[in-house]
Design a protein around this motif. Structure first.
Motif: not given
Ligand SMILES: C[S@@+](CC[C@H](N)C(=O)[O-])C[C@H]1O[C@@H](n2cnc3c(N)ncnc32)[C@H](O)[C@@H]1O
Length: 369
Positions: A87-88, A81-85, A98-100
């Motif tokens: 954030t990773l 989830g955290t990758t698909a969204l 992820s950059q943000v």
């Protein structure tokens, strides 16, 4: 034709629609599962996933599972989830922020962001289940889910200590995400005595007093919150310049002797009629030349955004009090006009929150301030 990986066009992680582009099925599915997207963010925030990858970029799934004390399946779900969204990011099985997130986590705003996540999870989330009913009945049906007897959310916090601490931590953070601009973009040089109506834990009075050495403030708060406010003022070492008074701002008159009256995150809670009434009391309490400041999130006069203003309005419709939303700038201006103020100035702020301020000065009878 057989479908293999090469034939599939991979969409970059886009994100939800903004109202400025036409909605496609991907955008619609972000809305459909928006509650689940938030749960990934909350779980990652509570489990410390982002702090772990900040400290140790490039960990693999088994390493992350071991560090967070999660079972294999649980860590797969969390990382999916955290990758698909977005954030990773993952490359050859190694996870990074992820950059943000990488940029935000380095700043003091990271904790403020996390305090906002906790507020959404522990206060907003459940009450929003009554959003449709709240619209149908034009009142805050979600309050029924909060234990206690107070007529609004704030009068129930003292009966729900965990919620109360989550709320005041969030409120401080939400103010701090924008109040540096409140300090810098407005002219406080004529303010000597500030009245902070519904000032919470005094976060904005404290920030303004620290930035303006001649400024003294009085916070008006409900009796149940006064202790929280007093302890934060003492912690800031400002008990000689900031005081608190237990006052119901709706039923009691405002004290006189103040040249500036601040409504911070206050006029998003009540109906326009109640806001006009509060602003009228402010007008009457101010001397000629005195200033009223409205500081909170604002929505566009066109009624089409910003998205954060729209999403935050679900909370105000469902939970805290009978009326309230992230009003358009023009609604606040109409209330000011009905209260007696003849002109005002809009001051939009920059940043990801839709904050801004409106300043109005009480004119003299000859039109001079
Ligand atoms: C959304 S919070 C804003 C707090 C603070 N102004 C800030 O910006 O961080 C609203 C505050 O108004 C206070 N409040 C609500 N109803 C009130 C009333 N009738 N009289 C005085 N304060 C009230 C609440 O207790 C709460 O602390």
């Amino acid at each position: 034709m057989t479908i293999n990986d090469e034939n599939i066009i991979r969409q970059p992680v886009g994100g939800p629609p903004t109202g400025k582009t036409s909605l496609d099925m991907e955008g619609l599915s972000w809305i459909l599962f928006g509650h689940a997207a938030f749960q990934y963010l909350n779980a990652a925030s509570e489990l410390g996933l982002y702090e772990l990858l900040e400290a140790s970029p490039g960990l693999t799934q088994p390493e992350i599972a071991a560090e967070l004390g999660l079972a294999e399946r649980a860590s797969s779900i969390l990382l999916l989830g955290t990758t698909a969204l977005g954030t990773l990011e993952v490359e050859d099985g190694h996870y990074r922020l992820s950059q943000v997130i990488a940029d935000l986590i380095k700043t003091p705003d990271w904790q403020r962001f996390k305090d906002t996540v906790a507020f959404e999870q522990y206060i907003v989330y459940e009450g929003q289940l009554d959003f449709a009913d709240s619209l149908r009945t034009n009142t805050n049906v979600g309050l029924r889910r909060i234990r206690g007897t107070g007529s609004d959310l704030y009068h129930r916090f003292s009966q729900n200590p965990h919620m109360e601490s989550v709320f005041y931590r969030y409120m401080r953070s939400w103010s701090e995400l924008a109040n540096q601009q409140l300090i810098e973009k407005l002219d406080w040089s004529h303010t000597r005595r500030l009245l902070d109506c519904g000032g919470g834990d005094a976060v904005n009075s404290i920030a303004l007093a620290k930035a303006n050495e001649n400024l003294e403030a009085t916070v008006l708060e409900i009796p149940a919150t006064v202790g929280i406010t007093e302890s934060k003022i003492a912690e800031a070492g400002l008990s000689d310049r900031i005081s608190v008074r237990p006052v119901d701002i709706h039923t009691e008159e405002f004290p006189s002797g103040y040249d500036t009256i601040l409504f911070a995150h206050q006029l998003v809670i009540w109906t326009p009629e109640e806001n006009t009434q509060l602003l009228r009391k402010a007008y009457e309490a101010l001397p000629e030349g005195g200033m009223v400041v409205i500081f909170n999130s604002m929505s566009n006069d066109a009624g089409d955004g910003p998205v954060v203003a729209a999403l935050d309005s679900v909370y105000f419709a469902s939970l805290p009090a009978e009326g309230g939303m992230i009003y358009p700038w023009a609604t606040h201006e109409e209330c000011l006009q009905k209260a007696g103020f003849t002109s005002c100035e809009r001051i939009p702020f920059s940043g990801w929150t839709p904050h801004g301020a409106i300043v109005a000065v009480k004119q003299g009878t000859n039109g001079q301030s």
